[in-house]
Design an enzyme around this catalytic site. Sequence first.
Site, PDB file in Angstrom:
ATOM      1  N   ASP A 397       0.862  -1.178   0.000  1.00 48.43           N
ATOM      2  CA  ASP A 397       0.000   0.000   0.000  1.00 48.43           C
ATOM      3  C   ASP A 397       0.902   1.233   0.000  1.00 48.43           C
ATOM      4  O   ASP A 397       1.593   1.498   0.990  1.00 48.43           O
ATOM      5  CB  ASP A 397      -0.878  -0.062   1.267  1.00 48.43           C
ATOM      6  CG  ASP A 397      -1.893   1.069   1.340  1.00 48.43           C
ATOM      7  OD1 ASP A 397      -1.682   2.105   0.680  1.00 48.43           O
ATOM      8  OD2 ASP A 397      -2.881   0.902   2.078  1.00 48.43           O
ATOM      9  N   HIS A 398       0.880   1.957  -1.083  1.00 46.40           N
ATOM     10  CA  HIS A 398       1.813   3.082  -1.213  1.00 46.40           C
ATOM     11  C   HIS A 398       1.459   4.250  -0.303  1.00 46.40           C
ATOM     12  O   HIS A 398       2.237   5.187  -0.149  1.00 46.40           O
ATOM     13  CB  HIS A 398       1.861   3.530  -2.687  1.00 46.40           C
ATOM     14  CG  HIS A 398       3.180   4.129  -3.075  1.00 46.40           C
ATOM     15  ND1 HIS A 398       4.141   4.518  -2.161  1.00 46.40           N
ATOM     16  CD2 HIS A 398       3.719   4.400  -4.289  1.00 46.40           C
ATOM     17  CE1 HIS A 398       5.192   5.011  -2.783  1.00 46.40           C
ATOM     18  NE2 HIS A 398       4.970   4.951  -4.084  1.00 46.40           N
TER      19      HIS A 398
END
Length: 427
Positions: A397-398
């Site tokens: 998850d950036h």
Amino acid sequence: MTKDILLPDLGEGIDLVDVSEVLIKVGDKVAVDDPVIVLESDKATMEIPTTESGIISKIYVKDGDQIKAGQPIVAVDVKASEAPKKSSSVPETQKTEQKITEKKAVAEKPIAKQDQVKPVAETTADSSSQILAPASPGVRRFARELGVALSLVLGSGPKGRIIKEDIQEYVKKRLAAKTTAVSQQLPIVDFSQWGAVETVSLNRIRRITGERMQLSWQTIPHVTQFDKADITELEAYRKALKKGQSAKQAKVTILPFLMKAVVQLLIEFPDFNASLDPRSNDLVRKKYYNIGVAIDTPRGLVVPAIKNVDKKDLFKLSEELADVSARAREKKVKPDELVGGTFTISSLGSISGTYFTPIINLPEVAILGVSRAAKEPVVIKDKVESRFMLPYALSYDHRVIDGAAAARFTKRLNELLADSKQIAGIK
Ligand code: CAO
């Protein structure tokens, strides 16, 4: 003579559970193993069968009740009837089966014993239900009726409690999103105009998995980092370990090594063992290490979480993996085994392929997708050597993890996997 049928123990951690459907009525004939009620938690739907044949003389529970182990469900007048066996087709049984099929949330066969409660509709990659949503039974029932997973709803009541309006709001938003994002764009095509077709309805597991995957894909900015680990020594070590094992022991595959290495990494990189709190956007770092393992079953993906992997050795993990994957395929995983994961590994290594992009198991923030290791030429100190290389992909998850952190994670994973004895020694 009348006998009470009691609710069996549903497994660790499950205290109260909702009755979602009563399948029989007073006067019905039942045979041993006929389902009499359906229970539903956030994670699973379970049929509870009768352990006695006879005529139902009393029903102690109703739809929406919350009940616990040991509580009577129904009373069966065991002398009143020579109740037929499950295999013989009597109208009542057929009716029950029909009802169950209509619900699409039940197993094909009744379960053998009352104490072997089987989840028949696990939410597979739905580890978000691990954030157990506080809500009243009425609200839970309302959510169930609308097919809403409470874990996805933000509570606006006291202490984050979910109220009816929250469910209505959630449904409104989902409908609006669906209309604009999906339905309006997808043409409805009559494929039969070009030839014969067959329409098959997706079972509950596949539908729920699909919804979860879509939600994860649409809400999490995924980035996938690819890498290859040299597991030549690890494989040699694993084979030696296997040789020393007795026939009774569960075989040690590559997966438990990966689980141990991943846990070590989660300790070193705590942001990977975390979840974003959707209310505050704070990062919740977990200090326990439960690794979800994607298991391929005939009904679809099931993702039980192996608990406290940091405290287990390779043999113990192999044992648990063998046990839970066998039970997942026999629909015998308990609901509490499907929750509480902190990071997931999806391994297609025993099948085929070089790299795939795994979808994060919401609300976790990263997932490791493992492909099939193979021997290949590798240049080491200007010499070409044959090495056993494991391709893998890390999706993250950036919002939580930067690319640099992910690259450090995979670099360190490679280091650990190159040192099998270190992994084996990690307690
Ligand atoms: N590379 C090469 N060989 C591998 C391997 C890899 N990455 N992973 C496993 N193998 C080998 C094992 O070592 C074993 O060989 P040996 O008999 O020599 O020990 C053989 O393949 C069979 O392994 P297994 O499948 O019995 O055990 P596992 O621990 O590797 O996997 C499980 C267990 C439950 C994860 C697996 O059976 C499974 O269901 N995988 C599919 C998961 C899935 O569908 N993921 C996709 C999700 S996205 O849709």
